[in-house]
Design a protein around this motif. Structure first.
Motif, short mmCIF file in Angstrom:
data_model
loop_
_atom_site.label_atom_id
_atom_site.label_comp_id
_atom_site.label_asym_id
_atom_site.label_seq_id
_atom_site.Cartn_x
_atom_site.Cartn_y
_atom_site.Cartn_z
N VAL A 25 87.16 89.87 89.05
CA VAL A 25 87.08 88.64 88.26
C VAL A 25 85.62 88.34 87.99
O VAL A 25 84.79 88.37 88.91
N SER A 26 85.29 88.06 86.72
CA SER A 26 83.92 87.73 86.32
C SER A 26 83.86 86.26 85.93
O SER A 26 84.76 85.75 85.26
N ALA A 27 82.79 85.57 86.34
CA ALA A 27 82.65 84.13 86.09
C ALA A 27 82.08 83.87 84.70
O ALA A 27 81.26 84.64 84.19
N TYR A 28 82.51 82.75 84.09
CA TYR A 28 81.95 82.29 82.83
C TYR A 28 80.71 81.45 83.10
O TYR A 28 80.61 80.78 84.13
N PRO A 29 79.75 81.42 82.15
CA PRO A 29 78.49 80.68 82.36
C PRO A 29 78.65 79.20 82.07
O PRO A 29 78.45 78.74 80.96
N ALA A 30 79.02 78.42 83.07
CA ALA A 30 79.11 76.96 82.92
C ALA A 30 79.05 76.35 84.30
O ALA A 30 79.76 76.78 85.21
N ALA A 31 78.19 75.35 84.46
CA ALA A 31 78.04 74.71 85.76
C ALA A 31 79.28 73.92 86.12
O ALA A 31 79.83 73.21 85.30
N GLY A 32 79.71 74.04 87.37
CA GLY A 32 80.80 73.21 87.86
C GLY A 32 82.18 73.64 87.43
O GLY A 32 83.16 73.06 87.87
N GLN A 33 82.31 74.63 86.58
CA GLN A 33 83.62 75.06 86.11
C GLN A 33 83.95 76.44 86.68
O GLN A 33 83.22 77.40 86.42
N LEU B 259 89.78 87.82 84.13
CA LEU B 259 90.40 88.88 84.92
C LEU B 259 89.99 90.22 84.34
O LEU B 259 90.20 90.50 83.16
N GLY B 260 89.36 91.05 85.16
CA GLY B 260 88.88 92.34 84.71
C GLY B 260 89.78 93.47 85.16
O GLY B 260 91.01 93.37 85.12
N GLU B 261 89.16 94.55 85.63
CA GLU B 261 89.93 95.73 86.02
C GLU B 261 90.82 95.40 87.21
O GLU B 261 90.41 94.75 88.16
N ASP C 222 79.50 86.26 82.17
CA ASP C 222 78.25 86.95 82.44
C ASP C 222 78.00 87.20 83.91
O ASP C 222 76.99 87.79 84.28
N GLY C 223 78.89 86.71 84.76
CA GLY C 223 78.72 86.94 86.19
C GLY C 223 79.10 88.36 86.57
O GLY C 223 79.91 89.00 85.90
N PRO C 224 78.52 88.90 87.64
CA PRO C 224 78.91 90.24 88.09
C PRO C 224 80.36 90.24 88.53
O PRO C 224 80.83 89.28 89.16
N PRO C 225 81.11 91.28 88.20
CA PRO C 225 82.53 91.32 88.61
C PRO C 225 82.65 91.25 90.13
O PRO C 225 81.92 91.93 90.86
N LEU C 226 83.56 90.43 90.59
CA LEU C 226 83.82 90.28 92.03
C LEU C 226 85.18 90.88 92.33
O LEU C 226 86.21 90.35 91.90
N ARG C 227 85.18 91.96 93.08
CA ARG C 227 86.46 92.58 93.47
C ARG C 227 86.96 91.94 94.75
O ARG C 227 86.22 91.78 95.72
#
Length: 454
Positions: A323-331, A336-338, A260-265
């Motif tokens: 790369v988009s992050a998964y919703p979990a603290a500490g992990q 891997l996206g576009e 659910d995190g915004p994609p980080l290029r």
């Protein structure tokens, strides 16, 4: 698209091999002798015919431009992926243009052209299906909500039953846990599978492996029972937790969530890649480091038992991707996206910390995720030194050190690390946890390519 002028090194090719035997067999085929009709194209394809033991010629094609790692096919009957012919062809290609000449796209043989066309057409369809708003990704939100509620009820019932079983175990005494054998734990794990809580099932099976496992096993069993009890209570009272910690509990129990995190290029450096196999599944763990952002992300890829996962990113490459992050603290898990270009070699190295800072980083991460086994850390300026019957990584300019995990001291990678260091400080990436430090990749004291240790 990166052109084929940027070629892999032999080490990066051999990192694709599924085992040592394949590396040896592929190395023997890395010369022109058994090959004919070899060629490559500016679109990222490499092909060739390899003479087998008989009169048959094996047709081998590799799509080097696939952003998620090379895709390949071969007409040989080998069940290993990739086979020795793929490795041999790539080794020959890595040697320079003279070994595998660059040809026009129209000069690719029909059998290679057909496979490349089908492969790239399928990838275009998959990307279209994954796009937001596509018909394939749509679903009935009300039906999904009802399914989620039913599953949550099953998990709650399973967690409640597991709490009772843990209470029974402690009431009867940990010493009695050795007598029933593994069957009792497997039965409990099966109950957690029925409750649709695979995370709880995995932890229960781990309990069964501890009982009677050697000196001090009751202490280890009590520690793991406490963590399992904590996870149970976290699920049963998840509405009282901060959202980030509740997301971690859901993940640990086994509920999968979309990133659910915004994609980080960024230009993502491949720090490490290794497989963890069990009887049913092979999990590939790939650690990435964002060169500009400084973020570290863990990308997972899966394959059925006995088969390698599709995603393959050799250590030392960098890829321009999101790369988009998964919703979990500490992990630090990410998806891997576009990908905007195929992976290419890079001389970039991640920044490092001291051993004391690494231990503090793990301790801090436990506040967000008490079940965290380890955190990714790059150590700078450390020297591998003996520590009694084991080994440790000691700061060259300090008086602190991190012990290596028992699994790390049993790997051949330890001796590669010792040879690379030669007593001089090196940069090492690995996983730091309560059992110690597991080195995964190291860089030489002088400029040079990274060395995988796993």
């Amino acid at each position: 698209m990166t052109q084929l002028g940027v070629r892999w090194t032999a080490d990066q090719v051999l990192a694709l091999a599924p085992d040592a035997a394949s590396r040896k067999a592929g190395s023997k085929l890395g010369a022109a002798g058994p090959w004919s009709e070899t060629g490559s194209s500016g679109e990222g394809a490499v092909w060739g015919l390899c003479r087998g033991s008989g009169a048959e010629l094996h047709r081998t094609v590799v799509d080097v431009a696939e952003p998620s790692g090379p895709a390949y096919t071969c007409s040989c009957p080998s069940r290993k992926v990739p086979c020795k012919h793929v490795l041999g062809l790539l080794l020959m290609w890595s040697g320079g243009e003279g070994a595998v000449p660059v040809r026009a796209e129209t000069q690719a043989p029909d059998w290679a052209e057909r496979w490349l066309t089908v492969r790239r057409g399928r990838r275009r369809e998959e990307r279209a299906a994954e796009a937001p708003g596509s018909a394939a990704g749509s679903a009935d939100p009300e039906a999904a909500r009802r399914r989620a509620e039913r599953r949550a009820e099953r998990i709650t019932a399973g967690a409640t039953e597991l709490e009772q079983r843990l209470a029974d175990l402690l009431r009867s005494g940990l010493a009695a846990a050795e007598q029933p054998g593994y069957g009792l734990w497997e039965e409990t794990a099966a109950r957690m599978v029925d409750a649709q809580a695979p995370g709880l099932a995995t932890r229960v099976r781990e309990l069964g492996a501890i009982a009677g496992s050697g000196p001090g096993w009751p202490v280890r069993l009590l520690e793991e029972c406490a963590l399992l009890h904590l996870l149970d209570q976290g699920w049963l009272h998840r509405e009282r937790l901060p959202e980030s910690l509740a997301a971690t509990v859901r993940t640990r129990v086994g509920l999968t969530r979309s990133p659910d995190g915004p994609p980080l290029r960024d230009d993502w450096l491949v720090l490490a890649q290794y497989d963890v196999a069990d009887p049913k599944l092979t999990t590939r763990r790939i650690w990435l480091h964002g060169v500009a952002s400084g973020r570290t992300a863990l990308v997972l890829s899966y394959g059925a038992a006995g088969r390698a996962p599709d995603l393959n990113l050799p250590v030392g490459l960098a890829l321009d991707a999101e790369v988009s992050a998964y919703p979990a603290a500490g992990q630090p898990r990410g998806a891997l996206g576009e990908q905007f270009a195929p992976p290419v070699p890079t001389a970039v190295r991640p920044a490092g910390v001291t051993t004391a800072e690494a231990a503090a980083r793990y301790g801090s991460a436990l506040r967000d995720d008490p079940w965290l086994e380890s955190v990714p850390v790059t150590l700078d300026g450390v020297v591998p030194t003996p520590d009694g019957a084991s080994w440790q990584l000691a700061d060259a300019d300090g008086d602190t050190a991190l012990p290596l995990t028992p699994s790390a001291t049993a790997r051949p990678g330890l001796w590669r690390l010792l040879a690379l260091s030669g007593g001089a400080p090196v940069k090492v990436f690995g996983e730091c946890g309560h059992r110690g430090f597991t080195p995964l990749t190291a860089w030489p004291p002088t400029p040079g390519e990274p060395v995988p240790l796993c």
